[in-house]
Scaffold this motif. Structure first.
Motif, PDB file in Angstrom:
ATOM      1  N   ARG A   1       8.609  -0.591   6.738  1.00  0.00           N
ATOM      2  CA  ARG A   1       8.026   0.739   6.502  1.00  0.00           C
ATOM      3  C   ARG A   1       7.068   0.650   5.325  1.00  0.00           C
ATOM      4  NH1 ARG A   1      12.702   3.609   5.670  1.00  0.00           N
ATOM      5  NH2 ARG A   1      12.524   3.525   3.411  1.00  0.00           N
TER       6      ARG A   1
ATOM      7  N   GLY B   1       7.058   1.724  10.389  1.00  0.00           N
ATOM      8  CA  GLY B   1       7.186   3.098   9.933  1.00  0.00           C
ATOM      9  C   GLY B   1       6.141   3.481   8.890  1.00  0.00           C
TER      10      GLY B   1
ATOM     11  N   ASP C   1       5.575   9.285  10.397  1.00  0.00           N
ATOM     12  CA  ASP C   1       7.023   9.313  10.641  1.00  0.00           C
ATOM     13  C   ASP C   1       7.789  10.134   9.611  1.00  0.00           C
ATOM     14  OD1 ASP C   1       7.011   7.393  12.896  1.00  0.00           O
ATOM     15  OD2 ASP C   1       6.328   5.995  11.353  1.00  0.00           O
TER      16      ASP C   1
END
Length: 254
Positions: free
Chosen positions: A32, A61, A96
């Motif tokens: 992420r 992410g 996200d």
């Protein structure tokens, strides 16, 4: 929406401020990124163009910092409106999660303001950022974030680095009891990430992993300066290094 679990998979989040850094984070093995602008001032919300291009460029992410300016975290009604608009934009661009934070004048979590931002971000992952590190009572603040239903708390343990704040981070992790993720961040390097994990018991880590990259400009004029930020020249950028990210990932996995 991401939630803490009883046996969470390890996650490495890299803080980035450019497409190049986001790509390097993915190549290095991060799961992420937190996308920001103006990291020299602690980070602010990146542009719509930056968010859109990063989203199209990476498959991991993407969380986006929602912060309208540098400085403290006591916001006006107009600044809350700006943040709500930015969250709405993030939703349209396929982000996200968002990274938010607001405090009251007496150093508590601004629960009403935070709740309003969370309502705007419904269905997205919610991280409360290091505004927490400037609050008066970390345990009361954690309880307020738990009551709000925040997914994740980014903190250095109210110290300059996460390793220095490891004892408080451990206590926060134990108090949260899996109801939210404690995400240590601040000065995290491959050299001590294993010690940080051991001392805190957490399963997610936040780092920047940046190194200096020189410009390809051949003609270079030193004056006039383009910025009051003098730590870097106009011909130098700090960019996430895929090798450093990989080293973090390897150390993180033991």
């Amino acid at each position: 929406m991401e939630r803490a679990s009883s046996n969470p998979a390890p996650v490495l989040e890299i803080c980035v401020d450019s497409v190049a850094s986001a790509l390097a984070a993915e190549r290095g093995g991060a799961q992420r990124v937190e996308l920001c602008d103006y990291l020299a001032g602690g980070g602010t919300t990146p542009s719509a163009g930056m968010i859109e291009v990063v989203r199209k460029s990476i498959g991991i992410g993407l969380h986006v910092l929602i912060r309208p300016r540098r400085g403290d975290f006591l916001y006006t009604a107009a600044e809350f409106e700006v943040m709500k608009k930015d969250i709405a934009l993030c939703r349209t661009l396929g982000v996200d999660g968002v990274v938010i934070g607001a405090l009251t004048a007496d150093g508590r979590i601004d629960t009403a303001g935070t709740a309003a931002l969370m309502a705007q971000a419904s269905g997205m992952s919610i991280t409360f950022h290091r505004a927490f590190d400037l609050c008066a009572d970390p345990f009361q603040a954690l309880d307020e974030l738990l009551a709000l239903g925040v997914d994740r708390l980014l903190t250095s343990g109210q110290q300059e680095t996460a390793l220095q704040g490891a004892e408080l981070i451990r206590k926060l992790h134990e108090r949260a009891a899996g109801k939210l993720v404690i995400l240590p961040g601040g000065g995290v390097t491959p050299a001590h990430v294993r010690e940080l994990l051991r001392r805190t018991g957490v399963s997610e880590v936040h780092a920047s992993a940046r190194t200096s990259v020189q410009s390809s400009m051949q003609f270079r004029k030193a004056y006039p300066p383009m910025s009051s930020e003098r730590r870097l020249s106009e011909f130098e950028q700090l960019v996430a290094d895929a090798e450093v990210v990989h080293a973090l990932r390897a150390a993180f996995n033991g």
